[in-house]
Design an enzyme around this catalytic site. Structure first.
Site, PDB file in Angstrom:
ATOM      1  N   LEU A 105     -37.008   2.388 -32.304  1.00  0.00           N
ATOM      2  CA  LEU A 105     -36.498   3.692 -31.881  1.00  0.00           C
ATOM      3  C   LEU A 105     -37.626   4.687 -32.105  1.00  0.00           C
ATOM      4  CD1 LEU A 105     -32.820   4.142 -33.205  1.00  0.00           C
ATOM      5  CD2 LEU A 105     -33.583   3.800 -30.859  1.00  0.00           C
ATOM      6  N   ASP A 106     -37.834   5.582 -31.151  1.00  0.00           N
ATOM      7  CA  ASP A 106     -38.910   6.556 -31.273  1.00  0.00           C
ATOM      8  C   ASP A 106     -38.799   7.351 -32.572  1.00  0.00           C
ATOM      9  OD1 ASP A 106     -39.564   5.751 -28.726  1.00  0.00           O
ATOM     10  OD2 ASP A 106     -38.550   7.437 -27.748  1.00  0.00           O
ATOM     11  N   TYR A 107     -39.915   7.897 -32.987  1.00  0.00           N
ATOM     12  CA  TYR A 107     -39.997   8.717 -34.202  1.00  0.00           C
ATOM     13  C   TYR A 107     -38.926   9.808 -34.203  1.00  0.00           C
ATOM     14  CZ  TYR A 107     -42.185  11.794 -37.702  1.00  0.00           C
ATOM     15  OH  TYR A 107     -42.447  12.580 -38.796  1.00  0.00           O
TER      16      TYR A 107
END
Length: 247
Positions: A105-107
């Site tokens: 999952l993106d930052y």
């Protein structure tokens, strides 16, 4: 489903016996056996079914474990980070098993993240060919038309990738703030998939959360909390992926 194969030195280092570099040296020195046979080739790949001995001591196979984390924003989906940023493993300080995230999952994206030490399971639920659905809720800048939204299913191109959704649903629209909240369903997850897709349409994502993974949701978890998947849930995810292949 066949076993996932990994390089022998990687498996040895992940077991905690020694570093990968030292594992490579031990292999070359003939101090490693696979299924009773000495192996000296560094390119050798092994599966979870293989018995591995290092200097006469058999590697202990960890029990398979499966976790779901409600990942907060501002956290790296990785086991470690060379910039010393917070990573998902920081939420598992007492865990003995060596788990890793299934996908990323993106930052700046929150929501469901699965972690395990079972490579077969990870491949099964992550690979797009098995079609396990991931549902995201995105707050976007601007209010796209029906024609704009129709492009989500057709797909948009970005940096050589065809980014598309298998479904979408409008949850709310705020004309005063010029924003919309969309539910977007994917069965694959290219890097920054939702964000890149919406940027190509001209409606950048303000906030993004993954709310469902297969039949799993975030009920009962607060941000930063995790829990073990039940045996039933693990079986359901396996069955869901297998069923999608058969169909």
């Amino acid at each position: 489903m066949s076993n996932t194969y990994e390089r022998l030195q990687k498996v040895i280092s992940q077991s905690g016996v020694t570093s990968r570099r030292k594992a490579e040296k031990l292999i070359q020195e003939g101090k490693v056996k696979v299924n009773g046979k000495t192996v000296t080739e560094l390119g050798t790949k092994v599966s979870s079914d293989d018995t591995i001995e290092v200097e006469g001591i058999e590697l202990v196979k960890e029990p398979k474990v499966y976790y779901m984390l409600y990942k907060p924003r501002g956290v790296i989906s990785s086991v470690s980070d060379d910039k010393d940023r917070k990573v998902v493993m920081d939420f598992f300080p007492e865990l003995e098993e060596r788990i890793y995230p299934i996908g990323r999952l993106d930052y700046d994206t929150s929501g469901i993240l699965l972690l395990t030490n079972d490579g077969d399971f990870a491949n099964l639920v992550m690979h797009p060919k098995y079609g396990v659905e991931k549902v995201y809720v995105a707050k976007i800048k601007g209010i796209p038309s029906k024609m704009d939204l129709a492009r989500l299913r057709k797909g948009v191109k970005d940096k050589g990738d065809l980014l598309k959704a298998i479904n979408y649903r409008i949850l709310s629209t705020d004309k005063k703030k010029d924003t919309m909240i969309l539910e977007i369903t994917l069965c694959e997850g290219k890097n920054r998939h939702v964000r890149r897709m919406m940027e190509q349409l001209g409606f950048p994502v303000i906030k993004l959360k993954r709310e469902r993974y297969g039949m799993l949701n975030l009920d009962g978890l607060r941000v930063g909390e995790h829990r073990k998947l039940t045996p039933k849930e693990v079986k359901q995810l396996r069955n869901l992926a297998s069923q999608n292949v058969e169909e």
